[in-house]
Scaffold this motif. Structure first.
Motif, mmCIF file in Angstrom:
data_model
loop_
_atom_site.group_PDB
_atom_site.id
_atom_site.type_symbol
_atom_site.label_atom_id
_atom_site.label_comp_id
_atom_site.label_asym_id
_atom_site.label_seq_id
_atom_site.Cartn_x
_atom_site.Cartn_y
_atom_site.Cartn_z
ATOM 1 N N TYR A 1 0.833 -1.198 0.000
ATOM 2 C CA TYR A 1 0.000 0.000 0.000
ATOM 3 C C TYR A 1 0.868 1.249 0.000
ATOM 4 C CZ TYR A 1 -3.632 3.235 1.586
ATOM 5 O OH TYR A 1 -4.503 4.276 1.696
ATOM 6 N N GLN A 2 1.862 1.254 0.863
ATOM 7 C CA GLN A 2 2.744 2.429 0.934
ATOM 8 C C GLN A 2 3.555 2.585 -0.344
ATOM 9 O OE1 GLN A 2 2.455 4.741 2.988
ATOM 10 N NE2 GLN A 2 1.094 3.690 4.436
ATOM 11 N N ALA A 3 3.932 1.472 -0.954
ATOM 12 C CA ALA A 3 4.681 1.545 -2.213
ATOM 13 C C ALA A 3 3.814 2.183 -3.285
ATOM 14 C CB ALA A 3 5.127 0.152 -2.638
ATOM 15 N N HIS A 4 2.546 1.781 -3.324
ATOM 16 C CA HIS A 4 1.637 2.376 -4.302
ATOM 17 C C HIS A 4 1.419 3.858 -4.022
ATOM 18 C CE1 HIS A 4 0.504 -1.638 -5.800
ATOM 19 N NE2 HIS A 4 0.074 -0.977 -6.850
ATOM 20 N N ARG A 5 1.312 4.165 -2.749
ATOM 21 C CA ARG A 5 1.080 5.563 -2.390
ATOM 22 C C ARG A 5 2.237 6.424 -2.913
ATOM 23 N NH1 ARG A 5 1.099 9.440 1.648
ATOM 24 N NH2 ARG A 5 -0.970 10.218 2.229
ATOM 25 N N ALA A 6 3.443 5.936 -2.706
ATOM 26 C CA ALA A 6 4.628 6.674 -3.164
ATOM 27 C C ALA A 6 4.658 6.744 -4.689
ATOM 28 C CB ALA A 6 5.888 6.004 -2.629
ATOM 29 N N ALA A 7 4.302 5.638 -5.331
ATOM 30 C CA ALA A 7 4.304 5.615 -6.796
ATOM 31 C C ALA A 7 3.278 6.599 -7.339
ATOM 32 C CB ALA A 7 3.999 4.201 -7.299
ATOM 33 N N TYR A 8 2.135 6.673 -6.675
ATOM 34 C CA TYR A 8 1.078 7.577 -7.148
ATOM 35 C C TYR A 8 1.510 9.029 -6.995
ATOM 36 C CZ TYR A 8 -2.503 4.045 -8.018
ATOM 37 O OH TYR A 8 -3.212 3.011 -8.549
#
Length: 580
Positions: free
Chosen positions: A174-181
């Motif tokens: 989830y945090q990886a996606h948040r950063a990617a977004y």
RNA sequence: CGGGAUGUGGCGCAGCUUGGUAGCGCACCUGCUUUGGGAGCAGGGGGCCGCAGGUUCGAAUCCUGUCAUCCCGACCA
């Protein structure tokens, strides 16, 4: 690309059916064409922009280990039956039948398909974690499509899904996606905020929405100077300190004839019972609103909500709070069943599971112990003054259903809230094990025991992003593309018709392309310079190079589309200037 | 699903009240002129006036029905 060859027709007038800037400009500049309501074709220019946005998304997904797949848009009913969404999606689902009469659908989202794919192929904790995504056309039969590309019935979305054995793994994904977004939306270059999505029904799962800040947006969100941002549904009220009962006047009922509304009540109170220190306001009154809840099993339950009289119930906030029950109006026939309810003069005296009506009574969090209120005396034409919460009445609990207003304090103490409009561009969500359970996605753990996989789902509105970029970047002349998504790097205009100009331009274009720049070359021989300039500004490529009179002296004009700034540059220096 | 509006060449619109050979601007084609800010002149092509009934000698125009689209609201990535 030579403009004489490009499949393009720009329009001088705004299309009559367009309302928002991105819609008008994308149609006028020849990026898209409407085919049916909410359904658009992408023309060569538009496709180039779309491809740029997709490329950004792919790069950032690859950077967090996402692997791209592609499911069909046309899907069978079965998987969606298993998760109940065949029914839940209702009229928003595009349904069709094949020749044998089997139910099919056009995918509105693909949680089921991803879950089943992983179930098909993976069976061990060693296979996880995994992140899969696709960029695919989605279909939702919106009741009212609007705003062109911004909200269609067919749209392109990147949706990814993470699969983990542990909650910690999900949190990481989830945090990886948040950063990617964050990287994706930074690169797209429009103003956006990350807001906490509704914290209600789904049981505390983390969820963030990425909203483009747009007047035309359909979501209302709040933000504070200190950086707090949230969907109105997720805003929690700052609870004031309780007040000691000592010295508070005793409650007293007063005659208040013909005061069925807060407005009339406040006026009457100020006329008949004026305060010494200040006038009464709606905030001094406690308004009690009745609604009817319909539970999923079909049963109904009345609910009373007590809130400061100067605030309305916010339907969306209320729905989130009572979900999965639905809200229905409390009708005349419902009132008839509760003779103790004096319409317009309802007070806490008869509300609550312990009192006459037995109706569950929830109050706004601002109604803390020690606060004094004017509220209904449960008799027509009478209100109680100085009714103190905790002393004279109690509720069955609190509820976050009152409207949020500009100026309300942020829950984290970061200052007064401001209301703004936004358009959802991305949404990340910890799904947890809901889909995995419904669809039976389990793997063996280190101990050889079957465990249910936990999932996250993460979406980006790709086609919507194209429109959002335009909404955030245009002027009276046309679109102003940020470099990262512009259909071309350079728009080269030949202003004039002398053969030498075209020959010179041919060479310049070749040099620019050799240097790796994408050039839109307006080589149209008979077009007047004015038309070419207007087209260039409408189309919105970031850098416009004009090959004209100066060419004889070895210079061309370089114009920045965004700032309008122009300068002469020697042809010999042009490549270096533009690639700097 | 409620409220409002609109359907006339590719786009934007007039014509409808008061029935009588379908028009304007842009775009498109041809020619000549023009060429640094949506050029000029001349000529030209393109229409089932949303659809279906009806009234009438005759309907884009009047009547009835129907479909579609857009806007506001409800809903919604």
């Amino acid at each position: 690309m030579r403009m004489s060859q490009l499949f393009l027709r720009t329009l001088r007038d705004d299309p009559a059916d367009a309302e928002v800037p991105s819609h008008k400009l994308l149609v006028r500049a020849g990026y898209v064409r409407r085919v049916a309501p909410g359904i658009y074709s992408w023309l060569p220019l538009g496709l180039r922009v779309l491809a740029k946005v997709e490329a950004i998304v792919r790069e950032e997904m690859a950077a967090i280990g996402g692997q791209e797949v592609r499911f069909p848009a046309l899907l069978p009913r079965d998987p969606y039956e298993a998760t109940d969404r065949w029914t839940e999606y209702g009229d928003n689902l595009f349904r069709l039948k094949d020749r044998r009469g089997n139910d099919m659908l056009l995918g509105p989202t693909h949680e089921e398909m991803f879950t089943l794919l992983v179930k098909d192929l993976f069976g061990s904790y060693k296979d996880l974690p995994a992140v899969l995504y696709q960029i695919q056309t989605k279909y939702r039969d919106e009741a009212r499509p609007r705003a062109g590309i911004l909200r269609g019935r067919e749209f392109i979305m990147k949706d990814s899904y993470s699969f983990d054995v542990t909650d910690e793994g999900l949190e990481q994904a989830y945090q990886a996606h948040r950063a990617a977004y964050i990287r994706i939306f930074d690169r797209l270059g429009f103003d956006y905020v990350i807001v906490k999505a509704d914290s209600g029904a789904m049981g505390g799962s983390a969820s963030d929405e990425f909203l483009a800040v747009l007047e035309t947006g359909e979501d209302t969100f709040v933000r504070s100077p200190g950086g707090y941002a949230a969907n109105v549904e997720a805003v929690t009220t700052v609870v004031p300190d309780a007040i000691a009962f000592d010295g508070l006047p005793a409650a007293h009922a007063e005659q208040t004839p013909d005061t069925p509304t807060i407005e009339t009540l406040v006026a009457h109170a100020n006329a008949a019972f004026p305060r010494d220190d200040r006038p009464w306001t709606g905030a001094d009154t406690l308004k009690n609103v009745l609604i009817m809840l319909r539970h999923p099993d079909g049963s109904t339950e009345p609910l009373a909500i007590g809130l400061p009289g100067d605030r309305e119930v916010d339907a969306k906030r209320l729905e989130v709070q009572v979900s999965p029950a639905e809200v229905e109006p409390f009708g005349e026939e419902d009132f008839a069943r509760y003779p103790d309810l004096a319409k317009g003069y309802i007070g806490p005296g008869v509300l609550g599971t312990e009192n006459a009506t037995g109706i569950r009574y929830l109050t706004d969090p601002r109604v803390v112990d020690g606060t004094s209120w004017i509220t209904g005396a449960d008799v027509h034409g009478s209100h109680v003054f100085d009714l103190v919460a905790g002393r004279d009445f109690t509720s069955d609990g609190t509820i976050e259903a009152a409207e949020v207003r500009a100026g309300d304090p942020a829950p984290d103490g970061s200052g007064p809230l401001e209301l703004a409009r936004g358009m959802e561009m991305g949404h990340i969500f910890q799904l947890g094990r809901k889909y995995a359970e419904r669809l039976g996605l389990q793997v063996l753990d280190e101990n050889g025991k079957l465990v249910t996989v936990t999932m996250g789902s993460y979406g980006v509105g790709v086609s919507r992003a194209v429109a959002a970029v335009v909404e955030g970047s245009y002027d009276e002349l046309g679109i102003v593309w940020p470099k990262e998504v512009a259909p071309f790097d350079v728009h080269l205009v030949v202003a004039g018709k002398a053969p030498e100009l075209f020959e010179g331009a041919d060479g310049i274009v070749a040099d620019l392309e050799a240097a790796g720049l994408d050039v839109l070359y307006d080589d149209r021989p008979k077009m007047s310079p004015g038309v070419k300039f207007k087209d260039a500004e409408l189309i919105g490529v970031p850098t416009i190079v004009v090959v004209g009179k100066g060419l004889a002296d070895g210079v061309v004009e370089v114009k920045d589309r965004a700032t309008g700034e122009r300068r002469d540059v020697a042809v010999a220096d042009l490549v270096a200037t533009l690639t700097a």
